[in-house]
Design a protein around this motif. Structure first.
Motif, short mmCIF file in Angstrom:
data_model
loop_
_atom_site.label_atom_id
_atom_site.label_comp_id
_atom_site.label_asym_id
_atom_site.label_seq_id
_atom_site.Cartn_x
_atom_site.Cartn_y
_atom_site.Cartn_z
N ALA A 78 0.82 -1.22 0.00
CA ALA A 78 0.00 0.00 0.00
C ALA A 78 0.85 1.26 0.00
CB ALA A 78 -0.94 -0.01 1.21
N ASP A 79 1.94 1.28 0.75
CA ASP A 79 2.76 2.50 0.82
C ASP A 79 3.51 2.75 -0.47
OD1 ASP A 79 1.95 3.21 3.39
OD2 ASP A 79 3.48 1.96 4.34
N ASP A 80 3.94 1.70 -1.16
CA ASP A 80 4.53 1.90 -2.49
C ASP A 80 3.48 2.43 -3.46
OD1 ASP A 80 7.20 1.12 -2.06
OD2 ASP A 80 6.69 -0.99 -2.21
N LEU A 81 2.27 1.89 -3.36
CA LEU A 81 1.21 2.36 -4.24
C LEU A 81 0.88 3.82 -3.95
CD1 LEU A 81 -0.82 1.51 -6.44
CD2 LEU A 81 -2.40 0.87 -4.60
N GLY A 82 0.88 4.19 -2.68
CA GLY A 82 0.65 5.59 -2.32
C GLY A 82 1.64 6.51 -2.97
N ASP A 83 2.90 6.08 -3.02
CA ASP A 83 3.93 6.89 -3.68
C ASP A 83 3.66 7.03 -5.17
OD1 ASP A 83 5.23 7.16 -1.26
OD2 ASP A 83 6.71 5.58 -1.67
N LEU A 84 3.16 5.96 -5.80
CA LEU A 84 2.84 6.02 -7.22
C LEU A 84 1.73 7.04 -7.48
CD1 LEU A 84 3.00 5.07 -10.15
CD2 LEU A 84 1.56 3.11 -9.53
N TYR A 85 0.73 7.05 -6.65
CA TYR A 85 -0.36 8.02 -6.79
C TYR A 85 0.17 9.45 -6.65
CZ TYR A 85 -4.34 4.78 -6.73
OH TYR A 85 -5.27 3.82 -7.05
N ALA A 86 1.02 9.67 -5.66
CA ALA A 86 1.54 11.02 -5.46
C ALA A 86 2.34 11.48 -6.68
CB ALA A 86 2.42 11.05 -4.21
N LEU A 87 3.14 10.60 -7.24
CA LEU A 87 3.89 10.93 -8.45
C LEU A 87 2.93 11.21 -9.61
CD1 LEU A 87 6.68 8.22 -8.14
CD2 LEU A 87 7.07 10.69 -8.13
N ALA A 88 1.86 10.44 -9.70
CA ALA A 88 0.89 10.65 -10.77
C ALA A 88 0.21 12.01 -10.63
CB ALA A 88 -0.16 9.54 -10.76
N VAL A 89 -0.14 12.39 -9.41
CA VAL A 89 -0.73 13.70 -9.17
C VAL A 89 0.22 14.80 -9.63
CG1 VAL A 89 -1.34 15.34 -7.34
CG2 VAL A 89 -2.27 13.02 -7.29
N GLU A 90 1.49 14.62 -9.34
CA GLU A 90 2.46 15.68 -9.62
C GLU A 90 2.83 15.79 -11.09
OE1 GLU A 90 4.68 15.48 -5.24
OE2 GLU A 90 5.61 14.53 -6.97
#
Length: 289
Positions: free
Chosen positions: A194-206
């Motif tokens: 989940a925490d790796d996936l959270g990082d992917l989402y944050a990168l996608a937002v940015e």
């Protein structure tokens, strides 16, 4: 950025919120009205009924980005997705704001000889058969000034949350307690912490471009009977196969999804967004639990 995250108390939503907060963003997170679920520290909590069309309009207009990570986890999940996605597209149209949608690797069905990629054909089980239509809606919105991004995540684990602990918890079986898996357990789960996936989402937002799509998986797929064996070893119990027809009495259409044999590549997310998953793999986490 001020980011609206739906389902902020869930396994995915909370991980997304934590990652965004670490990166200096402000997070407004939705929870069900009257819910006792906890949002991560630092989140501005917004109680709302996501089934109510227009309920997100005001919050969306004041946000710089949105992540839709909420799910009802029942037969109304498709209805919820359509309502929320339509609300957010309407609020963001013509603004260029990012809208990141939680899709899933189950859309691609069983992997073939090679791991699935973003271009692999769809063959979804019934439980997510409605999702391609939502993805089409998001793809069309990319041409109308919404920076839509679709993330097709593998099976999410981490922190004792998600489906894995429920599926592999010891149960009363033939001859005593056992860890049960559907069928012979030879199928593979493609996974992501989940925490790796959270990082992917944050990168996608940015920085993900409009209309983009990424597979969110990390590490090698895990054969289900191997994961069951790790849990069984921890508890000193046996592993048993579970006839899928019998399991459907308890898990209904979810059985077909968990029986999928999946492997997938995250090369696109790594190359385009610089995603670098680093958390423990599933077998390591299960052994240490």
């Amino acid at each position: 950025m001020r980011v609206l995250v739906t389902g902020v108390s869930g396994a995915i939503g909370s991980a997304v919120a934590r990652s965004l907060l670490r990166r200096g963003h402000t997070v407004v997170g939705t929870v069900s009205a009257g819910s006792r679920s906890q949002a991560p520290d630092g989140v501005e909590v917004l109680p709302v009924d996501l089934f109510e069309a227009g309920a997100l309009a005001e919050a969306a207009r004041s946000a710089d980005a949105a992540v839709h990570a909420a799910s009802s986890n029942d037969e109304r999940a498709g209805e919820l997705d359509h309502i929320v996605v339509d609300d957010l597209i309407e609020a963001f149209e013509g603004t260029g704001k990012p809208l990141v949608y939680t899709s899933g690797l189950w859309l691609h069905g069983n992997a073939g000889a090679a791991p699935s990629t973003e271009e692999s054909p769809f063959d979804p089980p019934m439980v997510v058969a409605w999702r391609p239509a939502v993805e089409d809606r998001l793809l069309a919105a990319a041409s109308r000034g919404v920076r839509t991004v679709r993330i097709r995540a593998g099976l999410v684990y981490g922190g004792g949350r998600g489906y894995v602990p429920m599926l592999l918890a010891p149960q009363d079986g033939e001859g005593g307690k056992a860890v049960r898996h559907f069928g012979d357990g030879s199928n593979r789960w493609a996974l992501v912490h989940a925490d790796d996936l959270g990082d992917l989402y944050a990168l996608a937002v940015e920085k993900a471009p409009a209309g983009s799509v990424y597979l969110g998986v990390a590490g090698e797929p895990v054969r289900v009977r191997d994961a069951a064996g790790v849990v069984a070893g921890r508890y000193g119990v046996q592993v048993q196969g579970w006839d899928p027809e019998d399991a459907r009495q308890y898990w209904s259409v979810m059985v077909d999804a968990f029986l999928l044999d999946q492997a997938a590549s995250s090369a696109k997310a790594r190359a385009e967004l610089g995603w670098a998953p680093s958390r423990p793999g599933l077998l390591e986490e299960l052994a240490a639990a």
